[in-house]
Each structure stands twice: as structure tokens, then as C-alpha cells.
Design a protein around this motif. Structure first.
Motif, short mmCIF file in Angstrom:
data_model
loop_
_atom_site.label_atom_id
_atom_site.label_comp_id
_atom_site.label_asym_id
_atom_site.label_seq_id
_atom_site.Cartn_x
_atom_site.Cartn_y
_atom_site.Cartn_z
N LEU A 56 38.89 34.48 28.25
CA LEU A 56 39.42 33.85 29.43
C LEU A 56 38.38 32.55 29.24
CD1 LEU A 56 41.34 35.38 32.29
CD2 LEU A 56 42.53 34.01 30.33
N ALA A 57 37.19 33.79 29.58
CA ALA A 57 36.09 32.39 29.82
C ALA A 57 35.38 31.55 28.86
CB ALA A 57 34.62 33.27 29.50
N GLY A 58 35.84 32.07 27.59
CA GLY A 58 36.10 31.56 25.97
C GLY A 58 34.52 30.97 25.75
N ASP A 59 34.59 30.03 25.49
CA ASP A 59 32.90 29.20 24.73
C ASP A 59 32.80 29.18 26.19
OD1 ASP A 59 31.17 28.36 23.26
OD2 ASP A 59 31.92 26.71 22.53
N VAL A 60 30.97 30.53 25.98
CA VAL A 60 30.26 29.92 26.59
C VAL A 60 28.92 29.89 26.71
CG1 VAL A 60 31.37 31.33 28.44
CG2 VAL A 60 30.06 32.48 27.19
N LEU A 88 47.60 36.38 46.35
CA LEU A 88 46.57 36.20 45.64
C LEU A 88 46.66 34.59 45.21
CD1 LEU A 88 46.95 39.56 43.17
CD2 LEU A 88 44.87 39.00 44.42
N LEU A 89 47.73 34.18 44.38
CA LEU A 89 47.95 32.93 44.66
C LEU A 89 47.73 31.92 45.45
CD1 LEU A 89 51.34 33.04 41.88
CD2 LEU A 89 48.53 32.47 40.72
N GLY A 90 48.11 32.39 46.38
CA GLY A 90 48.18 31.66 47.56
C GLY A 90 46.71 31.40 47.83
N ALA A 112 45.10 27.24 47.61
CA ALA A 112 44.57 27.08 48.77
C ALA A 112 43.01 27.01 49.22
CB ALA A 112 45.24 28.03 50.33
N ALA A 113 42.16 27.28 48.16
CA ALA A 113 40.71 27.50 48.09
C ALA A 113 40.52 25.80 47.44
CB ALA A 113 39.94 28.19 47.59
N GLY A 114 41.62 25.49 46.65
CA GLY A 114 41.58 23.81 45.82
C GLY A 114 41.47 24.67 44.10
N PHE A 115 41.10 24.99 44.13
CA PHE A 115 41.41 25.18 42.49
C PHE A 115 43.46 25.41 42.27
CE2 PHE A 115 37.94 28.25 43.65
CZ PHE A 115 37.09 28.12 42.66
N THR A 116 42.87 25.11 40.24
CA THR A 116 43.79 24.71 39.98
C THR A 116 44.02 25.88 39.15
OG1 THR A 116 44.20 22.51 39.88
CG2 THR A 116 44.80 23.05 37.87
N LEU A 117 44.76 26.94 38.69
CA LEU A 117 45.72 27.40 38.09
C LEU A 117 45.82 26.78 36.38
CD1 LEU A 117 46.72 30.72 37.78
CD2 LEU A 117 48.64 29.59 37.90
N ASP A 118 44.93 28.06 35.52
CA ASP A 118 45.31 27.23 33.94
C ASP A 118 45.92 28.44 33.57
OD1 ASP A 118 44.47 25.84 31.95
OD2 ASP A 118 42.68 26.99 31.10
N ARG A 119 45.16 29.64 33.43
CA ARG A 119 45.89 30.75 32.93
C ARG A 119 46.36 31.69 33.91
NH1 ARG A 119 43.65 32.29 27.25
NH2 ARG A 119 45.39 33.66 27.22
N LEU A 120 47.43 32.52 33.06
CA LEU A 120 47.20 33.91 34.19
C LEU A 120 47.97 34.91 32.84
CD1 LEU A 120 49.30 35.00 37.24
CD2 LEU A 120 49.73 36.21 35.40
N GLU A 177 52.85 49.41 31.22
CA GLU A 177 52.77 49.17 33.06
C GLU A 177 51.13 48.48 33.02
OE1 GLU A 177 52.52 52.69 34.77
OE2 GLU A 177 54.04 53.98 33.92
N PRO A 178 51.53 47.77 33.85
CA PRO A 178 50.44 46.88 34.21
C PRO A 178 49.40 47.17 35.00
CG PRO A 178 52.20 46.26 35.30
CD PRO A 178 52.81 47.58 34.69
N SER A 179 48.32 47.27 34.51
CA SER A 179 46.68 47.78 35.10
C SER A 179 46.44 46.41 36.09
CB SER A 179 46.18 48.57 34.09
OG SER A 179 44.69 48.77 35.33
N PHE A 180 45.88 45.41 35.56
CA PHE A 180 45.18 44.67 36.02
C PHE A 180 45.83 42.83 36.23
CE2 PHE A 180 42.08 47.49 34.47
CZ PHE A 180 41.74 48.04 35.40
N LEU A 181 45.35 42.51 36.58
CA LEU A 181 45.42 41.05 36.31
C LEU A 181 44.48 40.28 36.39
CD1 LEU A 181 48.67 39.10 37.28
CD2 LEU A 181 47.70 38.50 39.81
N ALA A 182 44.39 38.79 35.38
CA ALA A 182 43.00 38.07 35.28
C ALA A 182 43.64 36.59 34.95
CB ALA A 182 42.32 38.33 34.11
N VAL A 183 42.75 35.70 35.77
CA VAL A 183 43.03 34.29 35.22
C VAL A 183 42.37 33.59 35.80
CG1 VAL A 183 45.23 34.89 37.33
CG2 VAL A 183 42.61 33.64 38.03
N ARG A 184 42.39 32.39 34.64
CA ARG A 184 41.47 31.54 34.65
C ARG A 184 41.56 30.24 35.00
NH1 ARG A 184 37.61 29.37 30.43
NH2 ARG A 184 37.39 27.03 30.81
N LEU A 185 41.09 29.99 36.70
CA LEU A 185 41.17 28.09 37.78
C LEU A 185 40.36 27.40 37.20
CD1 LEU A 185 41.21 31.61 40.83
CD2 LEU A 185 43.14 30.26 39.25
#
Length: 234
Positions: free
Chosen positions: A37-41, A184-186, A190-198, A221-229
Motif C-alpha cells: 500500500l505504501a507503493g514507490d517510496v 475506524l472509518l469514522g 473525521a480527521a480529514g483523510f480520504t480513503l484511497d484503498r482498503l 479468516e481475516p486477521s488485519f485491516l489495512a488502508v491507504r489514506l
């Protein structure tokens, strides 16, 4: 000095540093998904928030990033220093306090892997991340999956209690808060981020050769949730 409750200290820090290197959950599931999700750094200044023993920091450095790595545990920072040497700037900092070491618009991106559910002052942390990220910057964040918490603890899916979970070593526990997907999404929006990927990370295929039973479990079975904001390009 009061030890931050959101960090792994002393024997717990040593235990986690050893576990995270090759565990099915960290090395084969969360870390590859988070880094993808971090991509090219390359050439980017990245903040690794809650860096632990430096595994994510090392990978970010190997991909060409300039990294500032922060953790509240002196024990884990010693492991991180052993892992990355002087290639990264390492700082001890309580994540429940403002990021006063960083000026506004300092970082191109930030990684916050499997630490969010330990933090009490999450709204403050998110506001601080918005402040220190440059316009158009990104935050990659992973946390425990609400479904995994419900499957493990039972009871109400909407329980937001703080829990003290025992590790395979019964003398060690970790404290964190159960959080619903709604919460989590709330908080992030609310902090002003935009959800790019989940994403709901699946294990790497290589885990099958190492631990077939754990591979099958993590594949179903899911263990984690990861997002790019994303921040706005203000």
C-alpha cells in the motif's frame, strides 16, 4: 520516566522483536500488505510510527526511502538500531502525545503498522499526522480486523472494550481496544483523510511451505485491516 502504555517494554519488547521477524501474522501477512500500500517510496521522506523492532523501517530503507522511525519503547528501539544502524533517524516518543519533534509538512508519507489499536489519543494522533504530512501526502495504517476480534472474544460485535490479551507466553499480555469498522472509518474520515484503498491482507503463498495450517486459517479468516489514506493537496 513514565513508560507509555501503548508500547512494548522490556521482556515484552524482546519477545515481540523476535516474533515479528518471521511470524505468519507479521512477516507473511501484515508487512507485505502494508508495504504494498505504501507503493514507490524511493526518494520520499517517510515516518514509521510505532516502528517496533525496525522491520518495516528496514524494508522502507531498502526501497529507497529516507525514514524517521518512532516508538515509545526503548527496548524495541535498541532492536531497531541493531537492524538498521544509522540508516534511519530513530526517536523515542509516546504516541499518546503530540508529534512535537516534527514541523508542519515534513513527511511525504507515514506508515502506522499494528499500533493504532494501542493508542488512546487517536484523534490527536490523526490530527498530528495531518499536520506533519505534506499536501497530497499519504498514511498507510494497519490494525486488527474487527471480525477477527469478534471471532476471538465473542459477545457483541459492537464491544469497544479495552482488553488485556495473553500471548503464547502466558506471563506476557498486550493491551488494546476493540474497534468496529464503523468506528475506524469514522475516526479516519473525521480527521480529514480520504480513503484511497482498503485491503484485508491475505498471507503470502510462501507461508504454506512454512506453516500450512496457519496459511489455511489466515486465507479464510481475516486477521488485519489495512488502508491507504490521503491528505488533500491544499
Amino acid at each position: 520516566m513514565t513508560l507509555p502504555e501503548n508500547a512494548y517494554h522490556d521482556r515484552l519488547g524482546d519477545y515481540f522483536a523476535q516474533l515479528a521477524g518471521a511470524s505468519p501474522y507479521n512477516a507473511h501477512t501484515d508487512r507485505p500488505a502494508t508495504l504494498a500500500l505504501a507503493g514507490d517510496v524511493a526518494g520520499r521522506h517517510v515516518l514509521d510510527l510505532g516502528c517496533g523492532a525496525g522491520h518495516y523501517t528496514a524494508d522502507l530503507l531498502d526501497r529507497g526511502a529516507r525514514v524517521t522511525a518512532v516508538d515509545g519503547s526503548a527496548t524495541l528501539l535498541r532492536h531497531a538500531r541493531d537492524r538498521v544502524g544509522d540508516r534511519a533517524e530513530l526517536r523515542r516518543h509516546d504516541l499518546d502525545t503530540p508529534l512535537d519533534f516534527a514541523a508542519d509538512a515534513t513527511y511525504d508519507g507515514a506508515v502506522c503498522a499494528l499500533v493504532y489499536h494501542h493508542v488512546t489519543a487517536r484523534a490527536q494522533l490523526l490530527a498530528e499526522l495531518r499536520r506533519v504530512l505534506r499536501p497530497g501526502g499519504w498514511l498507510v495504517l494497519s490494525t486488527t480486523h474487527p471480525t477477527a476480534e469478534w471471532l476471538h472474544h465473542g459477545g457483541s460485535n459492537f464491544d469497544d472494550a479495552w482488553v488485556d490479551a495473553r500471548l503464547p507466553d502466558p506471563s506476557l499480555t498486550i493491551r488494546y481496544q476493540r474497534l468496529t469498522l464503523e468506528a475506524l472509518l469514522g475516526e479516519w474520515l473525521a480527521a480529514g483523510f480520504t480513503l484511497d484503498r482498503l485491503v484485508e491482507p491475505r498471507p503470502l503463498p510462501q507461508l504454506r511451505d512454512v506453516d500450512e495450517a496457519r496459511y489455511e486459517k489466515l486465507s479464510q479468516e481475516p486477521s488485519f485491516l489495512a488502508v491507504r489514506l490521503l491528505t488533500s493537496a491544499r
